[in-house]
Each structure stands twice: as structure tokens, then as C-alpha cells.
Design a protein around this motif. Structure first.
Motif, PDB file in Angstrom:
ATOM      1  N   PHE A   2       0.835  -1.177   0.000  1.00 22.66           N
ATOM      2  CA  PHE A   2       0.000   0.000   0.000  1.00 22.66           C
ATOM      3  C   PHE A   2       0.879   1.239   0.000  1.00 22.66           C
ATOM      4  CE2 PHE A   2       0.368  -1.420   4.344  1.00 22.66           C
ATOM      5  CZ  PHE A   2       0.601  -0.267   5.083  1.00 22.66           C
ATOM      6  N   LEU A   3       0.328   2.330  -0.501  1.00 20.77           N
ATOM      7  CA  LEU A   3       1.056   3.578  -0.646  1.00 20.77           C
ATOM      8  C   LEU A   3       0.499   4.605   0.330  1.00 20.77           C
ATOM      9  CD1 LEU A   3       0.737   3.541  -4.500  1.00 20.77           C
ATOM     10  CD2 LEU A   3       2.803   2.992  -3.233  1.00 20.77           C
ATOM     11  N   VAL A   4       1.406   5.380   0.931  1.00 27.96           N
ATOM     12  CA  VAL A   4       1.012   6.411   1.878  1.00 27.96           C
ATOM     13  C   VAL A   4       1.713   7.699   1.489  1.00 27.96           C
ATOM     14  CG1 VAL A   4       0.986   7.120   4.296  1.00 27.96           C
ATOM     15  CG2 VAL A   4       0.812   4.699   3.721  1.00 27.96           C
ATOM     16  N   SER A   5       0.954   8.787   1.351  1.00 26.61           N
ATOM     17  CA  SER A   5       1.533  10.098   1.042  1.00 26.61           C
ATOM     18  C   SER A   5       0.966  11.139   1.989  1.00 26.61           C
ATOM     19  CB  SER A   5       1.225  10.517  -0.394  1.00 26.61           C
ATOM     20  OG  SER A   5       1.858   9.668  -1.302  1.00 26.61           O
ATOM     21  N   HIS A   6       1.810  12.087   2.379  1.00 29.00           N
ATOM     22  CA  HIS A   6       1.409  13.209   3.215  1.00 29.00           C
ATOM     23  C   HIS A   6       1.529  14.466   2.367  1.00 29.00           C
ATOM     24  CE1 HIS A   6       1.857  10.965   7.133  1.00 29.00           C
ATOM     25  NE2 HIS A   6       2.403  10.145   6.250  1.00 29.00           N
ATOM     26  N   PHE A  13      -2.242  18.784   7.088  1.00 28.80           N
ATOM     27  CA  PHE A  13      -1.730  17.623   6.392  1.00 28.80           C
ATOM     28  C   PHE A  13      -2.904  16.803   5.871  1.00 28.80           C
ATOM     29  CE2 PHE A  13       2.263  18.240   8.717  1.00 28.80           C
ATOM     30  CZ  PHE A  13       3.137  18.102   7.660  1.00 28.80           C
ATOM     31  N   GLN A  14      -2.851  16.453   4.615  1.00 25.76           N
ATOM     32  CA  GLN A  14      -3.805  15.530   4.006  1.00 25.76           C
ATOM     33  C   GLN A  14      -3.043  14.220   3.811  1.00 25.76           C
ATOM     34  OE1 GLN A  14      -6.931  16.734   3.438  1.00 25.76           O
ATOM     35  NE2 GLN A  14      -6.230  18.732   4.144  1.00 25.76           N
ATOM     36  N   ILE A  15      -3.612  13.111   4.199  1.00 24.46           N
ATOM     37  CA  ILE A  15      -2.941  11.819   4.078  1.00 24.46           C
ATOM     38  C   ILE A  15      -3.726  10.944   3.111  1.00 24.46           C
ATOM     39  CG2 ILE A  15      -2.145   9.757   5.284  1.00 24.46           C
ATOM     40  CD1 ILE A  15      -1.887  11.514   7.785  1.00 24.46           C
ATOM     41  N   ILE A  16      -3.015  10.408   2.126  1.00 27.23           N
ATOM     42  CA  ILE A  16      -3.623   9.508   1.146  1.00 27.23           C
ATOM     43  C   ILE A  16      -3.053   8.119   1.392  1.00 27.23           C
ATOM     44  CG2 ILE A  16      -3.913   8.968  -1.289  1.00 27.23           C
ATOM     45  CD1 ILE A  16      -3.272  11.899  -1.872  1.00 27.23           C
ATOM     46  N   ILE A  17      -3.922   7.134   1.533  1.00 24.22           N
ATOM     47  CA  ILE A  17      -3.512   5.734   1.688  1.00 24.22           C
ATOM     48  C   ILE A  17      -4.243   4.937   0.613  1.00 24.22           C
ATOM     49  CG2 ILE A  17      -3.438   3.718   3.201  1.00 24.22           C
ATOM     50  CD1 ILE A  17      -3.622   5.718   5.570  1.00 24.22           C
ATOM     51  N   SER A  18      -3.488   4.269  -0.260  1.00 23.16           N
ATOM     52  CA  SER A  18      -4.092   3.545  -1.379  1.00 23.16           C
ATOM     53  C   SER A  18      -3.397   2.211  -1.597  1.00 23.16           C
ATOM     54  CB  SER A  18      -3.966   4.352  -2.674  1.00 23.16           C
ATOM     55  OG  SER A  18      -4.479   5.636  -2.525  1.00 23.16           O
ATOM     56  N   GLU A  19      -4.118   1.278  -2.191  1.00 24.77           N
ATOM     57  CA  GLU A  19      -3.536   0.013  -2.617  1.00 24.77           C
ATOM     58  C   GLU A  19      -3.177   0.046  -4.094  1.00 24.77           C
ATOM     59  OE1 GLU A  19      -6.766  -2.571  -1.481  1.00 24.77           O
ATOM     60  OE2 GLU A  19      -5.527  -3.384   0.111  1.00 24.77           O
ATOM     61  N   SER A  20      -3.801   0.927  -4.833  1.00 29.51           N
ATOM     62  CA  SER A  20      -3.586   1.022  -6.273  1.00 29.51           C
ATOM     63  C   SER A  20      -2.718   2.233  -6.594  1.00 29.51           C
ATOM     64  CB  SER A  20      -4.939   1.157  -6.978  1.00 29.51           C
ATOM     65  OG  SER A  20      -4.761   1.577  -8.306  1.00 29.51           O
ATOM     66  N   LYS A  26      -3.705   9.674  -9.017  1.00 30.84           N
ATOM     67  CA  LYS A  26      -4.809  10.585  -9.336  1.00 30.84           C
ATOM     68  C   LYS A  26      -5.134  11.483  -8.145  1.00 30.84           C
ATOM     69  CE  LYS A  26      -7.069   7.658 -12.757  1.00 30.84           C
ATOM     70  NZ  LYS A  26      -8.237   6.809 -13.034  1.00 30.84           N
ATOM     71  N   ALA A  27      -5.173  10.893  -6.939  1.00 32.22           N
ATOM     72  CA  ALA A  27      -5.461  11.675  -5.733  1.00 32.22           C
ATOM     73  C   ALA A  27      -4.340  12.676  -5.465  1.00 32.22           C
ATOM     74  CB  ALA A  27      -5.647  10.741  -4.536  1.00 32.22           C
ATOM     75  N   LEU A  28      -3.085  12.240  -5.656  1.00 34.02           N
ATOM     76  CA  LEU A  28      -1.942  13.152  -5.493  1.00 34.02           C
ATOM     77  C   LEU A  28      -2.033  14.317  -6.468  1.00 34.02           C
ATOM     78  CD1 LEU A  28       1.228  10.926  -4.989  1.00 34.02           C
ATOM     79  CD2 LEU A  28       0.296  12.600  -3.417  1.00 34.02           C
ATOM     80  N   ASP A  29      -2.301  14.015  -7.729  1.00 36.06           N
ATOM     81  CA  ASP A  29      -2.395  15.054  -8.759  1.00 36.06           C
ATOM     82  C   ASP A  29      -3.482  16.072  -8.420  1.00 36.06           C
ATOM     83  OD1 ASP A  29      -0.353  13.805 -10.130  1.00 36.06           O
ATOM     84  OD2 ASP A  29      -1.700  12.808 -11.568  1.00 36.06           O
ATOM     85  N   LYS A  30      -4.603  15.590  -7.908  1.00 33.04           N
ATOM     86  CA  LYS A  30      -5.711  16.482  -7.563  1.00 33.04           C
ATOM     87  C   LYS A  30      -5.312  17.432  -6.436  1.00 33.04           C
ATOM     88  CE  LYS A  30     -10.545  16.420  -6.138  1.00 33.04           C
ATOM     89  NZ  LYS A  30     -11.687  15.591  -5.786  1.00 33.04           N
ATOM     90  N   LEU A  31      -4.663  16.903  -5.400  1.00 33.59           N
ATOM     91  CA  LEU A  31      -4.273  17.744  -4.270  1.00 33.59           C
ATOM     92  C   LEU A  31      -3.135  18.699  -4.637  1.00 33.59           C
ATOM     93  CD1 LEU A  31      -4.554  15.205  -1.327  1.00 33.59           C
ATOM     94  CD2 LEU A  31      -6.010  17.173  -1.778  1.00 33.59           C
ATOM     95  N   VAL A  32      -2.186  18.234  -5.424  1.00 33.22           N
ATOM     96  CA  VAL A  32      -1.090  19.104  -5.866  1.00 33.22           C
ATOM     97  C   VAL A  32      -1.640  20.195  -6.787  1.00 33.22           C
ATOM     98  CG1 VAL A  32       1.042  19.182  -7.231  1.00 33.22           C
ATOM     99  CG2 VAL A  32       0.726  17.400  -5.522  1.00 33.22           C
ATOM    100  N   GLY A  35      -2.857  23.175  -5.046  1.00 35.56           N
ATOM    101  CA  GLY A  35      -1.859  23.964  -4.330  1.00 35.56           C
ATOM    102  C   GLY A  35      -1.142  23.217  -3.222  1.00 35.56           C
ATOM    103  N   GLY A  36      -1.350  21.922  -3.126  1.00 34.65           N
ATOM    104  CA  GLY A  36      -0.694  21.134  -2.085  1.00 34.65           C
ATOM    105  C   GLY A  36       0.753  20.833  -2.414  1.00 34.65           C
ATOM    106  N   ILE A  37       1.533  20.528  -1.392  1.00 29.85           N
ATOM    107  CA  ILE A  37       2.941  20.171  -1.533  1.00 29.85           C
ATOM    108  C   ILE A  37       3.136  18.780  -0.937  1.00 29.85           C
ATOM    109  CG2 ILE A  37       5.298  20.754  -0.868  1.00 29.85           C
ATOM    110  CD1 ILE A  37       4.303  23.669  -0.586  1.00 29.85           C
ATOM    111  N   VAL A  38       3.712  17.874  -1.720  1.00 33.29           N
ATOM    112  CA  VAL A  38       3.968  16.515  -1.234  1.00 33.29           C
ATOM    113  C   VAL A  38       5.141  16.574  -0.265  1.00 33.29           C
ATOM    114  CG1 VAL A  38       4.583  14.165  -1.852  1.00 33.29           C
ATOM    115  CG2 VAL A  38       3.097  15.480  -3.358  1.00 33.29           C
TER     116      VAL A  38
END
Length: 74
Positions: A2-6, A13-20, A26-32, A35-38
């Protein structure tokens, strides 16, 4: 796996947890795009966890889809 991004967005902080990977990206691209920063990206390869059932440690899948994958392999 699984993947975890902050992501830092709007002073939170927005946290994304995904298996795919594709859904995660797609979720990262939307938040970035908003104006979000990984801040942190992690990949966890731990497929099996463990639980204690009736006083005995048993191997147990972390997610339903990982369990389905394991059953298909057997």
C-alpha cells in the motif's frame, strides 16, 4: 502493498492511503493541483499482519483485496 503520502494543503496535512498506484497518483495530482505540496511518500510491502485469536497468534491479511489475491494464488 500500500502507498502512503502526506500532502501539506491549506495549513493541514492531508494523508492519502491507497492500494492502487493509479488511484493514488490521481489523488496526489488532484491535491497538488489545488496547491498542495507533497511532504512524504512511502510504499509499504507488508502484505500480512498478525492478530491474536483465542490466545494464539495468527497470520491475517491487512486488507480484503490482499486476501483475495492470496486466495487466488493458492
Amino acid at each position: 502493498m500500500f502507498l502512503v503520502s502526506h500532502i501539506w494543503l491549506n495549513n493541514q496535512f492531508q494523508i492519502i492511503i491507497s492500494e492502487s498506484a493509479s488511484v493514488h497518483q490521481k489523488a496526489l495530482d488532484k491535491l497538488v493541483g489545488s496547491g498542495g505540496i507533497v511532504v512524504l511518500n512511502n510504499r509499504q510491502d507488508n502484505v500480512l499482519g498478525s492478530v491474536i485469536v483465542n490466545g494464539k497468534r495468527s497470520v491475517w491479511t491487512l486488507t480484503k483485496s490482499e486476501g483475495v489475491e492470496l486466495n487466488e494464488r493458492n
